[in-house]
Enzyme design. Sequence first.
Site, PDB file in Angstrom:
ATOM      1  N   LYS A 206      57.353  30.592 111.213  1.00  0.00           N
ATOM      2  CA  LYS A 206      55.808  30.158 111.310  1.00  0.00           C
ATOM      3  C   LYS A 206      55.516  28.506 111.077  1.00  0.00           C
ATOM      4  O   LYS A 206      54.987  27.841 112.095  1.00  0.00           O
ATOM      5  CB  LYS A 206      54.904  30.831 110.064  1.00  0.00           C
ATOM      6  CG  LYS A 206      53.664  30.470 110.301  1.00  0.00           C
ATOM      7  CD  LYS A 206      52.752  31.383 109.176  1.00  0.00           C
ATOM      8  CE  LYS A 206      51.462  30.523 109.216  1.00  0.00           C
ATOM      9  NZ  LYS A 206      50.621  31.144 108.046  1.00  0.00           N
ATOM     10  N   GLU A 212      66.416  26.805 105.890  1.00  0.00           N
ATOM     11  CA  GLU A 212      67.600  27.720 106.250  1.00  0.00           C
ATOM     12  C   GLU A 212      67.646  28.136 107.807  1.00  0.00           C
ATOM     13  O   GLU A 212      68.699  28.313 108.202  1.00  0.00           O
ATOM     14  CB  GLU A 212      67.459  29.136 105.374  1.00  0.00           C
ATOM     15  CG  GLU A 212      67.587  28.916 103.707  1.00  0.00           C
ATOM     16  CD  GLU A 212      66.193  28.204 103.208  1.00  0.00           C
ATOM     17  OE1 GLU A 212      65.275  27.601 103.946  1.00  0.00           O
ATOM     18  OE2 GLU A 212      66.008  28.453 101.794  1.00  0.00           O
ATOM     19  N   GLY A 267      52.929  34.812 106.760  1.00  0.00           N
ATOM     20  CA  GLY A 267      54.304  35.153 107.080  1.00  0.00           C
ATOM     21  C   GLY A 267      54.538  36.422 106.833  1.00  0.00           C
ATOM     22  O   GLY A 267      55.090  37.161 107.544  1.00  0.00           O
ATOM     23  N   ARG A 268      54.351  36.917 105.463  1.00  0.00           N
ATOM     24  CA  ARG A 268      54.550  38.385 105.010  1.00  0.00           C
ATOM     25  C   ARG A 268      53.731  39.276 105.759  1.00  0.00           C
ATOM     26  O   ARG A 268      53.926  40.714 105.306  1.00  0.00           O
ATOM     27  CB  ARG A 268      54.673  38.564 103.590  1.00  0.00           C
ATOM     28  CG  ARG A 268      53.461  37.950 102.902  1.00  0.00           C
ATOM     29  CD  ARG A 268      53.696  37.731 101.361  1.00  0.00           C
ATOM     30  NE  ARG A 268      52.638  36.966 100.743  1.00  0.00           N
ATOM     31  CZ  ARG A 268      52.113  36.037 100.720  1.00  0.00           C
ATOM     32  NH1 ARG A 268      53.068  34.985 101.234  1.00  0.00           N
ATOM     33  NH2 ARG A 268      51.099  35.561 100.026  1.00  0.00           N
ATOM     34  N   GLU A 353      55.314  37.863  96.333  1.00  0.00           N
ATOM     35  CA  GLU A 353      54.840  36.864  96.837  1.00  0.00           C
ATOM     36  C   GLU A 353      53.465  36.684  96.899  1.00  0.00           C
ATOM     37  O   GLU A 353      52.642  35.611  96.870  1.00  0.00           O
ATOM     38  CB  GLU A 353      55.626  36.373  98.377  1.00  0.00           C
ATOM     39  CG  GLU A 353      55.602  34.936  98.525  1.00  0.00           C
ATOM     40  CD  GLU A 353      56.278  34.559  99.719  1.00  0.00           C
ATOM     41  OE1 GLU A 353      57.343  34.036  99.527  1.00  0.00           O
ATOM     42  OE2 GLU A 353      55.947  35.058 100.929  1.00  0.00           O
ATOM     43  N   HIS A 384      72.204  58.231  91.331  1.00  0.00           N
ATOM     44  CA  HIS A 384      73.501  58.046  90.690  1.00  0.00           C
ATOM     45  C   HIS A 384      73.852  56.633  90.137  1.00  0.00           C
ATOM     46  O   HIS A 384      75.208  56.122  89.992  1.00  0.00           O
ATOM     47  CB  HIS A 384      74.777  58.462  91.687  1.00  0.00           C
ATOM     48  CG  HIS A 384      74.275  59.697  92.090  1.00  0.00           C
ATOM     49  ND1 HIS A 384      75.067  60.720  91.426  1.00  0.00           N
ATOM     50  CD2 HIS A 384      73.627  60.401  93.069  1.00  0.00           C
ATOM     51  CE1 HIS A 384      74.683  61.999  91.677  1.00  0.00           C
ATOM     52  NE2 HIS A 384      73.762  61.699  92.953  1.00  0.00           N
ATOM     53  N   LYS A 512      61.949  24.394  96.658  1.00  0.00           N
ATOM     54  CA  LYS A 512      62.240  23.948  98.009  1.00  0.00           C
ATOM     55  C   LYS A 512      62.429  22.213  97.904  1.00  0.00           C
ATOM     56  O   LYS A 512      63.378  21.716  98.413  1.00  0.00           O
ATOM     57  CB  LYS A 512      61.118  24.194  98.932  1.00  0.00           C
ATOM     58  CG  LYS A 512      61.321  25.520  99.620  1.00  0.00           C
ATOM     59  CD  LYS A 512      60.409  25.728 100.803  1.00  0.00           C
ATOM     60  CE  LYS A 512      59.943  27.035 101.183  1.00  0.00           C
ATOM     61  NZ  LYS A 512      58.659  27.159 101.973  1.00  0.00           N
TER      62      LYS A 512
HETATM   63  O1  F6P Z   1      59.466  30.342 101.214  1.00  0.00           O
HETATM   64  C1  F6P Z   1      58.737  31.282 101.311  1.00  0.00           C
HETATM   65  C2  F6P Z   1      58.201  31.468 102.655  1.00  0.00           C
HETATM   66  O2  F6P Z   1      57.325  30.331 103.138  1.00  0.00           O
HETATM   67  C3  F6P Z   1      57.520  32.801 103.232  1.00  0.00           C
HETATM   68  O3  F6P Z   1      56.158  32.820 102.675  1.00  0.00           O
HETATM   69  C4  F6P Z   1      57.866  32.841 104.732  1.00  0.00           C
HETATM   70  O4  F6P Z   1      57.805  34.158 104.808  1.00  0.00           O
HETATM   71  C5  F6P Z   1      59.172  32.320 104.576  1.00  0.00           C
HETATM   72  O5  F6P Z   1      59.247  31.265 103.742  1.00  0.00           O
HETATM   73  C6  F6P Z   1      59.423  31.619 105.918  1.00  0.00           C
HETATM   74  O6  F6P Z   1      58.737  30.784 106.456  1.00  0.00           O
HETATM   75  P1  F6P Z   1      58.711  30.432 108.083  1.00  0.00           P
HETATM   76  O7  F6P Z   1      58.272  31.500 108.807  1.00  0.00           O
HETATM   77  O8  F6P Z   1      57.615  29.221 108.166  1.00  0.00           O
HETATM   78  O9  F6P Z   1      60.228  29.929 108.313  1.00  0.00           O
END
Ligand code: F6P
Length: 548
Positions: A206, A212, A267-268, A353, A384, A512
């Site tokens: 987003k 990452e 995002g979620r 979150e 189990h 972060k």
């Molecule tokens: O670090 C958490 C977060 O901001 C989430 O809320 C989000 O879903 C995820 O990182 C990924 O963010 P993006 O879609 O901006 O890469």
Amino acid sequence: MQSRTSLSSWQNLVNAGKHMKTQHMSELFKENPQRFEQFSIKLEPFLLDYSKNIISQQTMTELINLAKECQVESWREKMFAGERINATENRAVLHVALRNRSQKPISLDGENISDDVQKALNKMKDFSDKVRQGHWKGYSGKRITDVVSIGVGGSNLGPQMVTEALKPYSDNSINVHYVSNVDGTQIANTLRPLNPEKTLFIVSSKTFTTTETMTNAKTAMRWLVASSFDESAIAKHFVAVSSNNQNATEFGIAQENIFDMWDWVGGRFSLWSAIGLPIAIDLGFEQFIELLEGAHEIDNHFCEAPLEQNAPVILALLSIWNCTFLGAQSQAILPYDQSLHMLSAYLQQAEMESNGKSVNWQGESIDYPTVPSIWGELGINGQHAFYQYLHQSNNIVPADFIGSVESVTPVKGHHETLMANFFAQTQALMQGVDEAQVREDLKAKGRTAEYIDKVAPHKVHKGNRPTNTILMKRISPRSIGSLIALYEHKIFTQGIILQICSFDQWGVELGKGLANNIQAQLAQNTISAEHDSSTQGLMQFYQSGKKS
Ligand code: F6P
């Protein structure tokens, strides 16, 4: 701001909690043969049975009063009307607009956004059809066989969970892979068997700033260019889903390959947007629409059903009852359908979150327990592993059991065994078995008095452990859409009642920022003296280990 604790329903629930803690569910079931009828809701794709909670009709009445006093209905209307209920980010919360399958327009700042949504869906359809039908070609003119979706958190968990859940509905014409971890092992293992000429990357972010995801996307780009010897190949192998068009373009993604997102989609809550593109490619666009349809059905239910019969509202109220009033601190998500093996990971982000916060809308400390930590695993595997704890530990862990009447992949004899366990576990957690019964059973087995004295206390199950059961008819794109929307609206309702800003996530920022700072030091082999001694010591050990 007036604390929820001053509401009369809240006070009544505090008292009800004290009383209900002295009740045992097995007695409540004996006293009331109508308990299942009274505390269950039948909806088209599933049955929700919440009778195995430590509740009475009076408790439910007070919980519904709480929802009313907290004006859940009017907040719900605000969300659907596009009001900026994400106050700390000054944004609307309109993931429901992405699956609005009705003709009713949804507006934001006076503008109908349904047209934008439809345009985005058309672009997804066009692109996913082209890829699936082999019309979208790689740089050497070969059709795409593999799609690698790069993203993390909300840009990964939703699409991957749904892809896994709906595997039986895929024609497997395209292999869809997911890379989320910046640990190079994941992308290396994913790319190793793939042919760059036939691989398409979807970079889902987003913000298009997530380190990452950017790191993985750069590695993927290098891998492609090393094979094609030509940067122009990128346009045939990279698309992006983002609300940050500028960053995506600067990254090297062709403008026409960027699928838009909007700031009013969290995002979620974004799998319904172009973040769901890997799902559409895997299953075909029509099945993606089915997913949206299923979610839309629950949106309608959430808007129209009276609170007493409103499944997401009931789930939210029970979570608050179990955690805030009865003291539970975690909740387990236990699917008994293999296809839902990623559901607990998905719901972990969705709920934790969203609502894992400790200040109210005004930024004041909240003086009551809020949401539990969410965890879980496929039910049978859990049986189990950690069910011992669920049955006999001192900590009460309310759990959601999710299963299906029909298996999508029937194998003779398996489903009955699975479902027998499904039913037995909630029964055992509710009923328990007392010492007198244990002793009687051991005696009937011919055990000695000495053995019985020794072992009986260990075999006692106190029971009275709350569970909800969601029994789906069958896993399908439509029913999965409904299931996810059910939990989304549960989370919304919890947030409203607990006065939590459910749609921001400031708690992920501190780590972060520190990581960026530390990464710069690691790159230069330095360690700032400003770090605490633990962090310095760890970095020293790491750096000296690297040198040797
Ligand atoms: O670090 C958490 C977060 O901001 C989430 O809320 C989000 O879903 C995820 O990182 C990924 O963010 P993006 O879609 O901006 O890469």
